[in-house]
Design a protein around this motif. Structure first.
Motif, PDB file in Angstrom:
ATOM      1  N   ALA A 179       0.837  -1.199   0.000  1.00 21.38           N
ATOM      2  CA  ALA A 179       0.000   0.000   0.000  1.00 21.38           C
ATOM      3  C   ALA A 179       0.870   1.247   0.000  1.00 21.38           C
ATOM      4  O   ALA A 179       2.036   1.223   0.416  1.00 21.38           O
ATOM      5  N   ALA A 180       0.275   2.344  -0.454  1.00 16.97           N
ATOM      6  CA  ALA A 180       1.020   3.605  -0.544  1.00 16.97           C
ATOM      7  C   ALA A 180       1.577   4.021   0.818  1.00 16.97           C
ATOM      8  O   ALA A 180       2.717   4.471   0.910  1.00 16.97           O
ATOM      9  N   SER A 181       0.798   3.853   1.881  1.00 19.10           N
ATOM     10  CA  SER A 181       1.282   4.266   3.200  1.00 19.10           C
ATOM     11  C   SER A 181       2.439   3.378   3.659  1.00 19.10           C
ATOM     12  O   SER A 181       3.356   3.854   4.328  1.00 19.10           O
TER      13      SER A 181
ATOM     14  N   LYS B  83       4.602   1.950   1.620  1.00 21.19           N
ATOM     15  CA  LYS B  83       5.754   2.386   0.813  1.00 21.19           C
ATOM     16  C   LYS B  83       6.345   3.664   1.388  1.00 21.19           C
ATOM     17  O   LYS B  83       7.566   3.811   1.454  1.00 21.19           O
ATOM     18  N   LYS B  84       5.500   4.585   1.800  1.00 18.36           N
ATOM     19  CA  LYS B  84       5.966   5.846   2.379  1.00 18.36           C
ATOM     20  C   LYS B  84       6.741   5.579   3.673  1.00 18.36           C
ATOM     21  O   LYS B  84       7.801   6.157   3.896  1.00 18.36           O
ATOM     22  N   LYS B  85       6.206   4.695   4.495  1.00 21.36           N
ATOM     23  CA  LYS B  85       6.878   4.369   5.752  1.00 21.36           C
ATOM     24  C   LYS B  85       8.253   3.761   5.477  1.00 21.36           C
ATOM     25  O   LYS B  85       9.237   4.125   6.113  1.00 21.36           O
ATOM     26  N   GLN B  86       8.327   2.853   4.512  1.00 24.68           N
ATOM     27  CA  GLN B  86       9.596   2.225   4.172  1.00 24.68           C
ATOM     28  C   GLN B  86      10.580   3.260   3.617  1.00 24.68           C
ATOM     29  O   GLN B  86      11.762   3.249   3.958  1.00 24.68           O
ATOM     30  N   TYR B  87      10.081   4.162   2.777  1.00 25.34           N
ATOM     31  CA  TYR B  87      10.930   5.231   2.242  1.00 25.34           C
ATOM     32  C   TYR B  87      11.485   6.090   3.382  1.00 25.34           C
ATOM     33  O   TYR B  87      12.678   6.407   3.402  1.00 25.34           O
TER      34      TYR B  87
END
Length: 64
Positions: free
Chosen positions: A2-4, A6-10
């Motif tokens: 999920a986008a969230s 991916k953002k957390k991983q980034y």
């Protein structure tokens, strides 16, 4: 993913490669004093500490 997620991983990867955590121990009374000072200026404690460091380094000038 999920986008969230991916953002957390980034954010985690960015922090690992671009940031350095610096632990700081303060007496509770001093922390309360710093927090009150920062809040009077609509600033976080973290923001105040960073500003204080930057202003001191600028005032001290280039040591070379």
């Amino acid at each position: 993913m999920a986008a969230s997620a991916k953002k957390k991983q980034y954010d985690i990867e960015y922090a690992k490669t671009h940031l350095k955590r610096v632990p700081l121990d303060l007496r509770l009374d001093k922390y309360d004093e710093i927090k009150a000072h920062a809040e009077q200026r609509s600033e976080s404690v973290n923001g105040f500490i960073k500003r204080a460091i930057n202003e001191t380094m600028e005032r001290d000038g280039d040591p070379a």
